[in-house]
Design an enzyme around this catalytic site. Structure first.
Site, PDB file in Angstrom:
ATOM      1  N   VAL A 257       0.836  -1.207   0.000  1.00  0.00           N
ATOM      2  CA  VAL A 257       0.000   0.000   0.000  1.00  0.00           C
ATOM      3  C   VAL A 257       0.868   1.254   0.000  1.00  0.00           C
ATOM      4  O   VAL A 257       0.607   2.216  -0.713  1.00  0.00           O
ATOM      5  CB  VAL A 257      -0.958  -0.005   1.206  1.00  0.00           C
ATOM      6  CG1 VAL A 257      -1.700   1.315   1.307  1.00  0.00           C
ATOM      7  CG2 VAL A 257      -1.942  -1.150   1.078  1.00  0.00           C
ATOM      8  N   ASP A 304      -6.247  30.429 -37.115  1.00  0.00           N
ATOM      9  CA  ASP A 304      -7.040  31.217 -38.055  1.00  0.00           C
ATOM     10  C   ASP A 304      -6.550  32.647 -38.060  1.00  0.00           C
ATOM     11  O   ASP A 304      -5.976  33.093 -37.083  1.00  0.00           O
ATOM     12  CB  ASP A 304      -8.477  31.292 -37.517  1.00  0.00           C
ATOM     13  CG  ASP A 304      -9.399  30.351 -38.230  1.00  0.00           C
ATOM     14  OD1 ASP A 304      -8.905  29.554 -39.023  1.00  0.00           O
ATOM     15  OD2 ASP A 304     -10.606  30.425 -37.957  1.00  0.00           O
ATOM     16  N   ASN A 655       1.601   6.280   4.119  1.00  0.00           N
ATOM     17  CA  ASN A 655       0.885   6.329   2.855  1.00  0.00           C
ATOM     18  C   ASN A 655      -0.189   7.415   2.846  1.00  0.00           C
ATOM     19  O   ASN A 655      -0.237   8.254   1.940  1.00  0.00           O
ATOM     20  CB  ASN A 655       0.250   4.963   2.582  1.00  0.00           C
ATOM     21  CG  ASN A 655      -0.524   4.958   1.298  1.00  0.00           C
ATOM     22  OD1 ASN A 655       0.038   5.269   0.253  1.00  0.00           O
ATOM     23  ND2 ASN A 655      -1.796   4.654   1.365  1.00  0.00           N
ATOM     24  N   ASP A 659       0.055  10.816   0.634  1.00  0.00           N
ATOM     25  CA  ASP A 659      -0.889  11.037  -0.460  1.00  0.00           C
ATOM     26  C   ASP A 659      -1.738  12.256  -0.168  1.00  0.00           C
ATOM     27  O   ASP A 659      -2.360  12.828  -1.050  1.00  0.00           O
ATOM     28  CB  ASP A 659      -1.820   9.822  -0.618  1.00  0.00           C
ATOM     29  CG  ASP A 659      -1.127   8.701  -1.354  1.00  0.00           C
ATOM     30  OD1 ASP A 659       0.025   8.908  -1.760  1.00  0.00           O
ATOM     31  OD2 ASP A 659      -1.735   7.625  -1.507  1.00  0.00           O
TER      32      ASP A 659
END
Ligand code: ADP
Ligand code: MG
Length: 806
Positions: A257, A304, A655, A659
């Site tokens: 994990v 254009d 973890n 994160d």
């Protein structure tokens, strides 16, 4: 009419509210491409269908079975946090995407409950009574029940550019343009079941994955694979060492994990979605999430001219008349604009001509009834109208691209005398045209014919269309940023050349016309494509080839367009850019819609795209370093026959902590100072260079963590040693987040807040008795803190050294 009304179970008063609701439920909304939408609950539940979450759940059950209730609950909380974070991010970005979609809305005039009102065209349903008139875009397939001189342009469906006369019981197709007259129709088909819907289905085939999607997917897979191999390896090694099965199993899963960058896609999506919102505020509406980062790596913009680089505010400043009165008459009648107190309503070229005539002649009094029109079209580059002259005779008036018109004329009208258009006169006219085009004027030629006789040329007008005030600066900015700008225009090559030179697009390159382009073989074209800076007299279908060839050269190409005919090229381009004023089909095919039609907005969007690209790189670098660090630390300790420095709960914490705030806030960093002064990054987001740096960071973290852990094992108990190692690893991450910060004019306050809040959390984990039980931590003394901070600091020093060396 009665039959039609009956067929669609409606009446002249229109549908009533109840019926509308019923039908909308039955037939859905009148939209071409239904965005894939997931119900929030489905979205939430889908978070659980994930291999990692499944593994964690197994680990929780295992923990529960050996009566380790605390670990089981922590794992469950980790699962919940992971799913909630994932859900919130996906839900937020889905909402953001939806919101942006709604910015490009169309309206329709309907009669409902016996009242005429304007509604969002997506609300149209079968049996609605719709009113259309000149200039409208039809918003569904209609069956006509009443029509007055109605003509429609269906060139996008049929390829025929003629105005098609429509009468009662005929059909009007979705997205066709009403050229004249008005009508009432009953909605026959909506959304994807309309004629254009069926084409759209073919057109909207899934486009290729964008570069970043591929890269992140690839990196994620490689790291996951390594992580899984390491987990298996550690699992076996620890098992041999006699550590109990369940404990090793949980360690292996927690390591997986912590080491698998499962948070990446979510942060990626959210970063892109937030970027889109920001861009929408500055008039660039991104329709496809991932084209944001493609923008950042754009190497060529094909733009254009009229309206994008120039104002599209025309003024007649030059003319050459063989017969002034006739030219003025043609200009006045073969014209679809109106003047309202000197203000132009309608086509700017037409309006300018009308204004010039208004100021310089009194021809406006004369009028013949218009009986037919062939509207202006980007392939023919001219328009014509037919009028009744008297009882028997008709007159056709033509205006448009002068060289094309002269090519079709047999005679000239010299002050009323009809003379042959001899080669000598032709040469003289060409010189007059050159004189004007060299001054960057758009030149319009005028001609007429009586009945079916030959076309007679009468004169020229030259119109100035000044560049927008910000164009030159925006082009300069592109050059500094290593982005080439190419002009693509339907205008005359000399006009295009002169303007392109004025605004800095044409420097040492070439001008080519669409006609010349068609003469080149693919190899010949490929050989000179880099040199061509201006494409003139281009037809929409030629844009397709330009895009393809530039892409073959390895470019990431942004292409603008507005017409229905531009749709294939917009699809093909890496970034299709539709004009806000363009057709709905063009917008549907594009990745981005420029609401204000402004070239500067494209450049702004690119700048934003680069910033997003940088930030994505930042958090990927940060997160992957953490992953690599965790892997090396665990495998290193295992190989050195040391106990593992983190327990499963601590790994899960690393973890979630990493994160969370630091990664999220890294995606909110400001633009680097040199963002528009460096070349586009066309390479890998994780190239060898970055990967090496990531590996070195991971290695430094692992060596420090294992070293301090081993040292602490010699003078304290294992719990304290683990707490110190765990805290050091977290501190490493926080310093590393600082390493990844932007060198920007904007302060990194969010990042600092993220770093500080993570640090406070870590303090709580170390000192709060309740959390001490959960995480099995012991308090850290001041001496160890000094050790942690000093060792942690090595990651900043090593980054500095590595940046110098590599
Ligand atoms: P651009 O690609 O620069 O937008 P347009 O498509 O507007 O150019 O115009 C292409 C050509 O069509 C012009 O050079 C001109 O010859 C012709 N044209 C444009 N507007 C009109 C008009 N209102 N009436 C007749 N001819 C026109
Ligand atoms: Mg145009």
């Amino acid at each position: 009419m009665e039959n039609t009304l009956k067929e669609y179970k409606t009446s002249l008063e229109g549908l009533n509210t109840l019926e509308i609701q019923k039908r909308q439920e039955k037939y859905g909304l009148n939209k071409l491409v239904e965005p894939k939408k997931q119900h929030p609950i489905v979205l939430f539940l889908s978070q659980f269908f994930d291999a990692l979450i499944a593994l964690l759940l197994i680990a929780a059950i295992a923990a529960f079975l050996i009566n380790d209730i605390i670990d089981a609950s922590v794992i469950l909380i980790a699962v919940l946090l992971n799913t909630i974070i994932g859900f919130v991010q996906e839900y937020k970005s889905q909402k953001a995407v939806e919101m942006l979609k709604n910015l490009v809305t169309k309206t329709a005039i309907v009669k409902r409950n016996n009242e005429i009102k304007e509604i969002n065209s997506c609300e149209l349903t079968i049996g609605d009574i719709v009113l259309v008139s000149e200039g409208d875009k039809v918003s569904a397939d209609l069956k006509i029940i009443e029509a007055n001189d109605l003509t429609a342009d269906e060139s996008y469906l049929t390829g025929e550019s003629d105005a098609i006369l429509k009468e009662i019981n005929d059909e009007l197709y979705m997205d066709s343009n009403i050229l004249s007259g008005n009508a009432i129709g009953v909605v026959k088909a909506i959304g994807m079941s309309t004629s254009i819907g069926q084409i759209a289905e073919i057109v909207s085939e899934k486009s290729d994955e964008t570069p970043l999607q591929k890269k992140v997917g690839h990196v994620g897979k490689v790291i996951s694979l390594i992580a899984i191999l390491v987990c298996i390896f550690v699992f076996i090694l620890e098992l041999f060492r006699g550590v109990p099965l369940v404990e090793t199993f949980m360690t292996a899963i927690s390591l997986a994990v912590a080491a698998i960058p499962e948070g990446l896609p979510a942060v990626l999506t959210l970063t892109l979605a937030l970027g889109m919102q920001k861009m929408a505020k500055s008039n660039a509406i991104v329709r496809k999430l991932l084209s944001v980062e493609t923008l950042g790596s754009c190497t060529i913009i094909c733009s254009d001219k009229t309206g994008t680089l120039t104002e599209n505010k025309m003024t007649v400043t030059d003319y050459y008349f063989l017969n002034k009165d006739k030219t003025m008459l043609i200009g006045n009648l073969c014209n679809n604009a109106n003047l309202n107190n000197g203000k132009i309503i309608g086509n700017p070229t037409d309006g300018a001509i009308l204004k010039f005539i208004d100021d310089n002649s009194d021809i406006g009094e004369i009028s013949y009834k218009r009986i037919d029109e062939t509207p202006l079209n980007s392939n023919r580059k001219m328009m014509s109208t037919t009028h009744r002259l008297d009882g028997e005779n008709i007159i056709t008036l033509v205006k448009g691209a002068p060289e094309i018109i002269i090519g079709e004329c047999k005679y000239i009208d010299n002050e009323g005398n009809i003379e042959i258009l001899s080669p000598k006169i032709n040469k003289m006219l060409c010189e007059k045209i050159s004189e004007m085009t060299n001054k960057a004027l758009r030149v319009i030629g005028f001609a007429y014919k009586i009945n079916n006789e030959d076309l007679i040329f009468t004169g020229l007008m030259g119109l100035i269309d000044p560049p927008k005030s910000n164009t030159i600066k925006a082009i300069e900015e592109c050059k500094n940023a290593g982005i080439q700008v190419k002009m693509i225009t339907g205008d005359h090559s000399k006009t295009a050349e002169a303007i392109a030179r004025d605004i800095g697009i044409l420097t040492d390159g070439k001008v080519i016309t669409g006609e010349k382009l068609d003469e080149l073989s693919d190899e010949e074209y490929l050989a000179i494509v880099d040199d061509i800076q201006v494409y003139a007299r281009v037809k929409p279908m030629q844009k397709m080839r330009i895009v393809e060839t530039l892409k073959n050269k390895g470019n990431i190409v942004s292409m603008t367009g507005d017409g229905v005919n531009d749709a294939p090229a917009l699809k093909k381009a890496s970034i299709g850019v539709a004009m806000g004023s363009g057709t709905d089909v063009a917008k549907e095919s594009a990745d981005m819609v420029i609401k204000d039609d402004d070239f500067g907005t494209i450049v702004k969007a690119i700048k934003e795209g680069r910033k997003i690209y940088d930030n994505i790189k930042r958090f990927i670098k940060f997160q992957v370093s953490t992953n690599v660090g965790a892997i090396i630390t665990i495998i290193g300790a295992s190989l050195l026959s040391l106990p593992l420095p983190f327990n499963p709960v601590q790994l899960l914490c690393i973890n979630i902590l990493m994160d969370g705030p630091p990664a999220q806030t890294l995606s909110m960093e400001g633009a680097e100072k040199d963002i528009m002064h460096r070349n586009p990054e066309n390479g890998d987001i994780l190239n060898k260079n970055t990967l090496t740096k990531i590996f070195i960071s991971g290695l430094v973290m692992a060596i420090g963590t294992i070293g301090i852990f081993a040292y602490k094992l010699t003078n304290s108990n294992i719990k304290t040693a683990m707490s110190v190692a765990f805290t050091l690893f977290v501190v490493y991450q926080l310093f590393n987040a600082y390493n990844c910060k932007a060198n920007s004019h904007k302060s990194s306050k969010y990042l600092y807040a993220g770093i500080i809040s993570s640090f406070i959390l870590q303090l709580l984990i170390i000192y709060l008795p309740q959390l001490q039980t959960v995480f099995r931590t012991a308090p850290i003394n001041i001496f160890d803190w000094v050790l942690i901070i000093l060792t942690g600091f090595t990651i900043i020093i090593s980054e500095k050294i590595v940046n110098k060396v590599i």
